[in-house]
Design an enzyme around this catalytic site. Structure first.
Site, PDB file in Angstrom:
ATOM      1  N   PRO A  14      54.514 -14.275  21.126  1.00  0.00           N
ATOM      2  CA  PRO A  14      54.646 -15.400  20.199  1.00  0.00           C
ATOM      3  C   PRO A  14      54.791 -14.945  18.748  1.00  0.00           C
ATOM      4  O   PRO A  14      54.012 -15.347  17.871  1.00  0.00           O
ATOM      5  CB  PRO A  14      53.353 -16.183  20.417  1.00  0.00           C
ATOM      6  CG  PRO A  14      52.357 -15.132  20.754  1.00  0.00           C
ATOM      7  CD  PRO A  14      53.107 -14.096  21.563  1.00  0.00           C
ATOM      8  N   MET A  15      55.763 -14.110  18.466  1.00  0.00           N
ATOM      9  CA  MET A  15      55.944 -13.573  17.121  1.00  0.00           C
ATOM     10  C   MET A  15      56.414 -14.679  16.173  1.00  0.00           C
ATOM     11  O   MET A  15      57.450 -15.308  16.400  1.00  0.00           O
ATOM     12  CB  MET A  15      56.941 -12.418  17.124  1.00  0.00           C
ATOM     13  CG  MET A  15      57.073 -11.732  15.777  1.00  0.00           C
ATOM     14  SD  MET A  15      58.156 -10.283  15.846  1.00  0.00           S
ATOM     15  CE  MET A  15      57.157  -9.180  16.855  1.00  0.00           C
ATOM     16  N   HIS A 167      51.882  -6.934  14.226  1.00  0.00           N
ATOM     17  CA  HIS A 167      50.510  -6.692  13.782  1.00  0.00           C
ATOM     18  C   HIS A 167      49.785  -5.752  14.734  1.00  0.00           C
ATOM     19  O   HIS A 167      49.741  -5.977  15.936  1.00  0.00           O
ATOM     20  CB  HIS A 167      49.762  -8.023  13.682  1.00  0.00           C
ATOM     21  CG  HIS A 167      50.340  -8.934  12.658  1.00  0.00           C
ATOM     22  ND1 HIS A 167      50.056  -8.823  11.321  1.00  0.00           N
ATOM     23  CD2 HIS A 167      51.226  -9.950  12.774  1.00  0.00           C
ATOM     24  CE1 HIS A 167      50.723  -9.745  10.658  1.00  0.00           C
ATOM     25  NE2 HIS A 167      51.437 -10.455  11.509  1.00  0.00           N
ATOM     26  N   GLY A 199      53.102  -4.807  24.861  1.00  0.00           N
ATOM     27  CA  GLY A 199      53.406  -3.627  24.062  1.00  0.00           C
ATOM     28  C   GLY A 199      54.319  -2.649  24.751  1.00  0.00           C
ATOM     29  O   GLY A 199      53.921  -1.982  25.704  1.00  0.00           O
ATOM     30  N   GLY A 200      55.550  -2.582  24.314  1.00  0.00           N
ATOM     31  CA  GLY A 200      56.480  -1.599  24.836  1.00  0.00           C
ATOM     32  C   GLY A 200      57.061  -1.929  26.198  1.00  0.00           C
ATOM     33  O   GLY A 200      57.709  -1.078  26.814  1.00  0.00           O
TER      34      GLY A 200
END
Length: 220
Positions: A14-15, A167, A199-200
């Site tokens: 949810p950027m 973040h 992440g990634g």
């Protein structure tokens, strides 16, 4: 709660500014779980909350859900929108949830945090969304914060490795080391708290690796 989501459970991050209503709706239509970015300012006058509400209304239209009632006394049922909202909470440690809380009935809300979980905040958000069975996702970065999240009453752990963008935590490890440790620790706590990875993870190989490390493939 997540009946439309196929296994394994896949969601977009949810950027804020990137995870729009259109993106979230597309992910949900593809049998994943779509998230929109909710920002970090929760004051009553926040323009971010206004933009969020507009985005959720747009998502309702894109997914063909009933519009919100115009009249306050409209008691017709409003289907819960299968969309999550991600909030950055490190600006709001002492603020609590305002009267016009960031949990509108137009969507499910998932709490994403960039610091150790806040039990008071989790309780307030879950209470605000109790009428539509709101679920809270908490983002953690270590075994210690995973234990805190479980004890604070969250519904789903999001284990984010240092591979993630945006973040970051002050201290963290890569997802390949974080996932098995979190998986083993949650099992030892003997509490049925599912966890997913972040992440990634950008293709099938990343998904396969996360599955091998023991993430939950479905969320109840």
């Amino acid at each position: 709660m997540f009946a439309h989501v196929l296994s394994p459970f896949i969601a977009n991050t949810p950027m804020d500014g990137t995870a729009t209503a259109a993106l979230a709706a597309a992910v949900t239509r593809a049998h994943g779980f779509g998230f929109v970015g909710g920002g970090f300012t929760w004051a009553a006058s926040s323009t971010q909350l206004g933009s969020l509400e507009k985005g959720l209304l747009q998502a309702r239209g894109l997914l063909g859900f009933r519009a919100l009632p115009i009249q306050e006394n409209d008691d017709q049922a409003i289907d819960t929108l299968p969309i999550g909202v991600g909030f950055l909470t490190f600006h709001n440690d002492d603020a609590g949830i305002p009267s016009d809380s960031p949990t509108p009935p137009s969507g499910r809300v998932a709490l994403r945090t960039g610091r150790p979980p806040n039990a008071k905040l989790i309780k307030e958000i879950k209470s605000a969304g109790d009428s539509w069975n709101l679920k809270v996702f908490v983002q953690i970065c270590s075994v210690h914060t995973a234990v805190e999240a479980v004890n604070d009453g969250e519904d789903v752990i999001v284990a984010q490795g240092s591979d993630a963008g945006g973040h970051q935590f002050t201290s963290n490890s890569r997802i390949i080391a974080l996932l098995p440790e979190v998986s083993d620790t949650v099992k030892k706590l003997q509490k049925e708290v599912p966890f997913i990875a972040a992440g990634g993870i950008m293709d099938g190989r990343g998904i396969a690796a996360a599955l091998a490390f023991g993430i939950d493939t479905s969320i109840p």
